[in-house]
Design an enzyme around this catalytic site. Sequence first.
Site, PDB file in Angstrom:
ATOM      1  CB  CYS B  79      -0.983  -0.036   1.180  1.00  0.00           C
ATOM      2  SG  CYS B  79      -2.305   1.180   1.009  1.00  0.00           S
ATOM      3  CG  HIS B 171      -2.893  -3.188   4.129  1.00  0.00           C
ATOM      4  ND1 HIS B 171      -1.740  -2.486   4.411  1.00  0.00           N
ATOM      5  CD2 HIS B 171      -3.770  -2.279   3.646  1.00  0.00           C
ATOM      6  CE1 HIS B 171      -1.914  -1.212   4.121  1.00  0.00           C
ATOM      7  NE2 HIS B 171      -3.135  -1.058   3.645  1.00  0.00           N
ATOM      8  CD  GLU B 173       0.220  -5.139   6.058  1.00  0.00           C
ATOM      9  OE1 GLU B 173       0.309  -5.843   5.031  1.00  0.00           O
ATOM     10  OE2 GLU B 173       0.003  -3.910   6.031  1.00  0.00           O
TER      11      GLU B 173
END
Lengths: 296, 200
Positions: B79, B171, B173
Amino acid sequence: MESTGTVTVKRGLAQMLKGGVIMDVVTPEHAAIAQEAGAVAVMALERIPADIRAVGGVARMSAIDLIRGIMDAVTIPVMAKVRIGHFAEAQVLQQLGVDYIDESEVLTPADDKYHVDKHAFTTPFVCGARDLGEALRRIAEGAAMIRSKGEAGSGNIVEAVRHMRAIGDAIRELSVAPGEELVSRARDLGAPLELVAELAKNGSLPVVLFCAGGVATPADAALMMQLGAEGVFVGSGIFKSKDPKRFARAIVDATTHFNEASVVLEACRSLGISEAMSGLDIRALDEAQLLAPRGN
Amino acid sequence: MTRIGVLALQGDVEEHIAALRRAGGDPFEVRNCADLAQADALVIPGGESTTVMKLLTRSALDRPIVERVHAGMPLWGTCMGMIVAARDVAGLEQSTLDLIDITVRRNAFGRQNESVEVELPIPALGEPPFRAIFIRAPWIERYGPKVERLAERNGRGVMVREGSVLATSFHPELSDDLRVHRYFLQMIVDSQAGKAPTAA
């Protein structure tokens, strides 16, 4: 298939703001200064808290054209405030498309008993808290981010420190509490057992925790970050200082490198002899002048 | 052991560190040039790109990162990290590190109310689709000739690779799924295997 407004997506934006500074701005020009200084987001409002104090009267959601102008002026996220419990103001801000809604004690509360049901919104909410019970109640209502309340517009860090320590101490205490204590502790905190049990297991809040209310210098920001804040809201501290550009940049640098005294030193030095905003002695304020006790 | 730095100036650093650790890597925070020197690979996390570009310049980390990547250090941007790594940003005078030959458009999928979770097919990862989390996400508008397109959403590029540089506009994560982190770990292994003959 595509899901908007999920808990992950709402909490996620706050996760992207971690380590950053969110600045109160009242004009598009302020917003541009904030972005240029390295702010991760801006809070669009008509008056900064110090002026809300000075003007008195009822403080409400800001004028829509003002918020819209600020949204057009910057590429970083834009937040805006609604009165505690005023879900219709929140519906308006969601329709406008702000990135985060602050249900804020800085404005005059609309409801003296209940907060907004924040689960009902696609737009995420940030709420203030003075202690862990208050933080967990707001999360139970759907807040996707918490900020310690401090005392907005005071330029005095003492309340922010008190609230951040209260939240941190309570988290540390819960994380070592034996399982049989959790129901009673949830009762004492005034928070749902499931959130209390989750926190006891993980040792941290399920949402990002920023600090707010009283940050006026780079060293204030470094102090709050070392006390466990994951980022900093600065309200009056920047645009009530004598040199907003320098203060904004210096507070960003001190927040980023809060653990390196050499960088914080340089941030303090960069201010030259510019003055921080003048502060208020919290003890000298009448109870009616205190903002933090609004909403609980 | 391969040490993976996570740029820790601002953003969701902890989330990447936790995911890299669960995927079997050895992650640590990179805040300055001395930290960067310890890293065999670098992740630039989610965050605010205008903020991080300023902080990179102020902490004099921008040039060293560019030099390391040109010398072969694998890099992954998510991002904000994708924006920072891109050649340029459409419609904005925003500086970047120019590490991958793409043009990105910021907040292209919309503001926060348009942030979404999507089942994203990523052929390089196989089945099932990846639960991708897009937050005020950018998309890719132009691809250089050597850029490999790994995933698209609604016809817009959201995951690309050029050599040892990986970029995702979502994302991983924040997902429980570690496949993109494992993919990056494999890129690191491959780049080290590729380098071994020249080093010997």
